[in-house]
Scaffold this motif. Structure first.
Motif, PDB file in Angstrom:
ATOM      1  N   PHE A 123       0.856  -1.186   0.000  1.00  0.00           N
ATOM      2  CA  PHE A 123       0.000   0.000   0.000  1.00  0.00           C
ATOM      3  C   PHE A 123       0.890   1.233   0.000  1.00  0.00           C
ATOM      4  N   LYS A 124       0.267   2.373  -0.112  1.00  0.00           N
ATOM      5  CA  LYS A 124       0.988   3.632   0.082  1.00  0.00           C
ATOM      6  C   LYS A 124       0.495   4.235   1.390  1.00  0.00           C
ATOM      7  N   ASN A 125       1.407   4.882   2.117  1.00  0.00           N
ATOM      8  CA  ASN A 125       1.004   5.536   3.357  1.00  0.00           C
ATOM      9  C   ASN A 125       0.503   6.948   3.048  1.00  0.00           C
ATOM     10  N   GLU A 126       0.164   7.697   4.077  1.00  0.00           N
ATOM     11  CA  GLU A 126      -0.427   9.032   3.880  1.00  0.00           C
ATOM     12  C   GLU A 126       0.560  10.032   3.262  1.00  0.00           C
ATOM     13  N   ASN A 127       1.829   9.686   3.226  1.00  0.00           N
ATOM     14  CA  ASN A 127       2.825  10.540   2.570  1.00  0.00           C
ATOM     15  C   ASN A 127       3.142  10.073   1.156  1.00  0.00           C
ATOM     16  N   GLY A 128       2.455   9.031   0.687  1.00  0.00           N
ATOM     17  CA  GLY A 128       2.649   8.525  -0.663  1.00  0.00           C
ATOM     18  C   GLY A 128       3.790   7.538  -0.794  1.00  0.00           C
ATOM     19  N   ARG A 129       4.371   7.140   0.339  1.00  0.00           N
ATOM     20  CA  ARG A 129       5.496   6.192   0.295  1.00  0.00           C
ATOM     21  C   ARG A 129       4.971   4.763   0.164  1.00  0.00           C
ATOM     22  N   PRO A 130       5.581   3.963  -0.732  1.00  0.00           N
ATOM     23  CA  PRO A 130       5.195   2.554  -0.844  1.00  0.00           C
ATOM     24  C   PRO A 130       5.595   1.801   0.428  1.00  0.00           C
ATOM     25  N   CYS A 131       4.703   0.956   0.905  1.00  0.00           N
ATOM     26  CA  CYS A 131       4.948   0.156   2.107  1.00  0.00           C
ATOM     27  C   CYS A 131       4.490  -1.270   1.846  1.00  0.00           C
ATOM     28  N   GLN A 132       5.040  -2.194   2.612  1.00  0.00           N
ATOM     29  CA  GLN A 132       4.590  -3.576   2.579  1.00  0.00           C
ATOM     30  C   GLN A 132       4.689  -4.122   3.987  1.00  0.00           C
ATOM     31  N   ILE A 133       3.654  -4.838   4.405  1.00  0.00           N
ATOM     32  CA  ILE A 133       3.677  -5.461   5.725  1.00  0.00           C
ATOM     33  C   ILE A 133       3.135  -6.887   5.630  1.00  0.00           C
ATOM     34  N   SER A 134       3.595  -7.705   6.561  1.00  0.00           N
ATOM     35  CA  SER A 134       3.000  -9.017   6.785  1.00  0.00           C
ATOM     36  C   SER A 134       2.130  -8.871   8.015  1.00  0.00           C
ATOM     37  N   ALA A 135       0.961  -9.450   7.975  1.00  0.00           N
ATOM     38  CA  ALA A 135       0.038  -9.331   9.098  1.00  0.00           C
ATOM     39  C   ALA A 135      -0.544 -10.689   9.451  1.00  0.00           C
ATOM     40  N   THR A 136      -0.730 -10.912  10.743  1.00  0.00           N
ATOM     41  CA  THR A 136      -1.369 -12.123  11.248  1.00  0.00           C
ATOM     42  C   THR A 136      -2.450 -11.708  12.236  1.00  0.00           C
ATOM     43  N   ASP A 137      -3.177 -12.707  12.707  1.00  0.00           N
ATOM     44  CA  ASP A 137      -4.151 -12.515  13.782  1.00  0.00           C
ATOM     45  C   ASP A 137      -5.159 -11.410  13.453  1.00  0.00           C
ATOM     46  N   LEU A 138      -5.436 -10.554  14.448  1.00  0.00           N
ATOM     47  CA  LEU A 138      -6.481  -9.543  14.297  1.00  0.00           C
ATOM     48  C   LEU A 138      -6.159  -8.547  13.179  1.00  0.00           C
ATOM     49  N   LEU A 139      -4.912  -8.129  13.061  1.00  0.00           N
ATOM     50  CA  LEU A 139      -4.567  -7.161  12.021  1.00  0.00           C
ATOM     51  C   LEU A 139      -4.821  -7.733  10.627  1.00  0.00           C
ATOM     52  N   ALA A 140      -4.440  -8.987  10.393  1.00  0.00           N
ATOM     53  CA  ALA A 140      -4.700  -9.620   9.094  1.00  0.00           C
ATOM     54  C   ALA A 140      -6.199  -9.663   8.814  1.00  0.00           C
ATOM     55  N   ARG A 141      -6.962  -9.987   9.823  1.00  0.00           N
ATOM     56  CA  ARG A 141      -8.418 -10.070   9.687  1.00  0.00           C
ATOM     57  C   ARG A 141      -9.000  -8.705   9.339  1.00  0.00           C
ATOM     58  N   VAL A 142      -8.592  -7.669  10.051  1.00  0.00           N
ATOM     59  CA  VAL A 142      -9.153  -6.335   9.823  1.00  0.00           C
ATOM     60  C   VAL A 142      -8.778  -5.823   8.429  1.00  0.00           C
ATOM     61  N   ILE A 143      -7.534  -6.040   8.025  1.00  0.00           N
ATOM     62  CA  ILE A 143      -7.135  -5.608   6.683  1.00  0.00           C
ATOM     63  C   ILE A 143      -7.994  -6.304   5.622  1.00  0.00           C
ATOM     64  N   GLN A 144      -8.184  -7.621   5.751  1.00  0.00           N
ATOM     65  CA  GLN A 144      -8.997  -8.353   4.773  1.00  0.00           C
ATOM     66  C   GLN A 144     -10.440  -7.857   4.778  1.00  0.00           C
ATOM     67  N   HIS A 145     -10.979  -7.631   5.954  1.00  0.00           N
ATOM     68  CA  HIS A 145     -12.357  -7.141   6.110  1.00  0.00           C
ATOM     69  C   HIS A 145     -12.515  -5.784   5.413  1.00  0.00           C
ATOM     70  N   GLU A 146     -11.571  -4.880   5.659  1.00  0.00           N
ATOM     71  CA  GLU A 146     -11.676  -3.532   5.084  1.00  0.00           C
ATOM     72  C   GLU A 146     -11.413  -3.529   3.580  1.00  0.00           C
ATOM     73  N   ILE A 147     -10.476  -4.346   3.111  1.00  0.00           N
ATOM     74  CA  ILE A 147     -10.259  -4.439   1.659  1.00  0.00           C
ATOM     75  C   ILE A 147     -11.496  -5.023   0.981  1.00  0.00           C
ATOM     76  N   ASP A 148     -12.164  -5.962   1.633  1.00  0.00           N
ATOM     77  CA  ASP A 148     -13.447  -6.451   1.100  1.00  0.00           C
ATOM     78  C   ASP A 148     -14.397  -5.278   0.851  1.00  0.00           C
ATOM     79  N   HIS A 149     -14.495  -4.364   1.825  1.00  0.00           N
ATOM     80  CA  HIS A 149     -15.369  -3.195   1.662  1.00  0.00           C
ATOM     81  C   HIS A 149     -15.014  -2.410   0.403  1.00  0.00           C
ATOM     82  N   LEU A 150     -13.724  -2.251   0.141  1.00  0.00           N
ATOM     83  CA  LEU A 150     -13.306  -1.496  -1.046  1.00  0.00           C
ATOM     84  C   LEU A 150     -13.757  -2.178  -2.334  1.00  0.00           C
ATOM     85  N   ASN A 151     -14.049  -3.475  -2.249  1.00  0.00           N
ATOM     86  CA  ASN A 151     -14.513  -4.251  -3.400  1.00  0.00           C
ATOM     87  C   ASN A 151     -16.017  -4.509  -3.370  1.00  0.00           C
ATOM     88  N   GLY A 152     -16.718  -3.817  -2.482  1.00  0.00           N
ATOM     89  CA  GLY A 152     -18.169  -3.964  -2.401  1.00  0.00           C
ATOM     90  C   GLY A 152     -18.630  -5.225  -1.701  1.00  0.00           C
TER      91      GLY A 152
END
Length: 183
Positions: A123-152
């Motif tokens: 993703f890009k952060n609020e300053n436009g910098r490219p970022c990459q993260i690995s996520a597990t547990d609750l953070l992985a779940r929330v990211i997937q949930h919110e990206i689902d929203h972006l796809n309707g």
């Protein structure tokens, strides 16, 4: 980005609820990260905090840009919230896990949802910098949930128990017709 993590009296943005057609529209990529995008992120964080949420996608407030905000531990002011612009999941683990999910767009409704246990997201952060993260547990779940929203897609679309789904939605004033099952 610094934002007060205390609960304000009022939300800045109106959260849309299950049944609203805006929640089913796909978000468009953000082409330019500028002060208006940073302001939107701040407003979304304030709205999320005031609603006692831990994640919010721009589509939930009727703005169809690929922007999500996340703070899995809002009570810990030492942790900066995550702002993900144009997020893309590049890797899903084969290991799955079941966890209860809820949504600010479907208040009071909670279901177990199966999702990959670990993801890698760019993703890009609020300053436009490219970022990459690995996520597990609750953070992985929330990211997937919110990206689902972006796809309707909403988390109730992933629920497999139709009877339970229909009953719980009706109890909270929502209709089963608003769900688009992904089975």
């Amino acid at each position: 980005m610094t934002i007060e993590q205390q609960k304000p009296d009022d939300s800045l943005l109106d959260i849309h609820y299950l049944g609203d057609k805006d929640l089913r529209k796909s978000a468009k990529r953000v082409s330019k990260i500028d002060d208006s995008i940073r302001e939107l992120a701040r407003d979304m964080l304030q709205t999320m905090y005031s609603s006692n949420g831990i994640g919010l996608a721009s589509t939930q407030v009727g703005i169809h840009k690929q922007l999500i905000v996340i703070d899995c531990e809002p009570e810990l002011s030492t942790n900066a919230p995550l702002i993900l612009i144009n997020p893309k999941i590049n890797y899903y683990s084969q290991e799955l896990c079941v966890m209860e999910e809820g949504c600010l767009s479907i208040p009071g409704v909670y279901f177990d949802v199966i999702r990959p246990e670990m993801i890698q997201v760019s993703f890009k952060n609020e300053n436009g910098r490219p970022c990459q993260i690995s996520a597990t547990d609750l953070l992985a779940r929330v990211i997937q949930h919110e990206i689902d929203h972006l796809n309707g897609v909403m988390f109730v679309d992933r629920v497999t128990n139709d009877l339970d789904l229909t009953t719980k939605l009706q109890e909270k004033g929502f209709t089963r017709e608003s769900v688009k099952s992904l089975k």
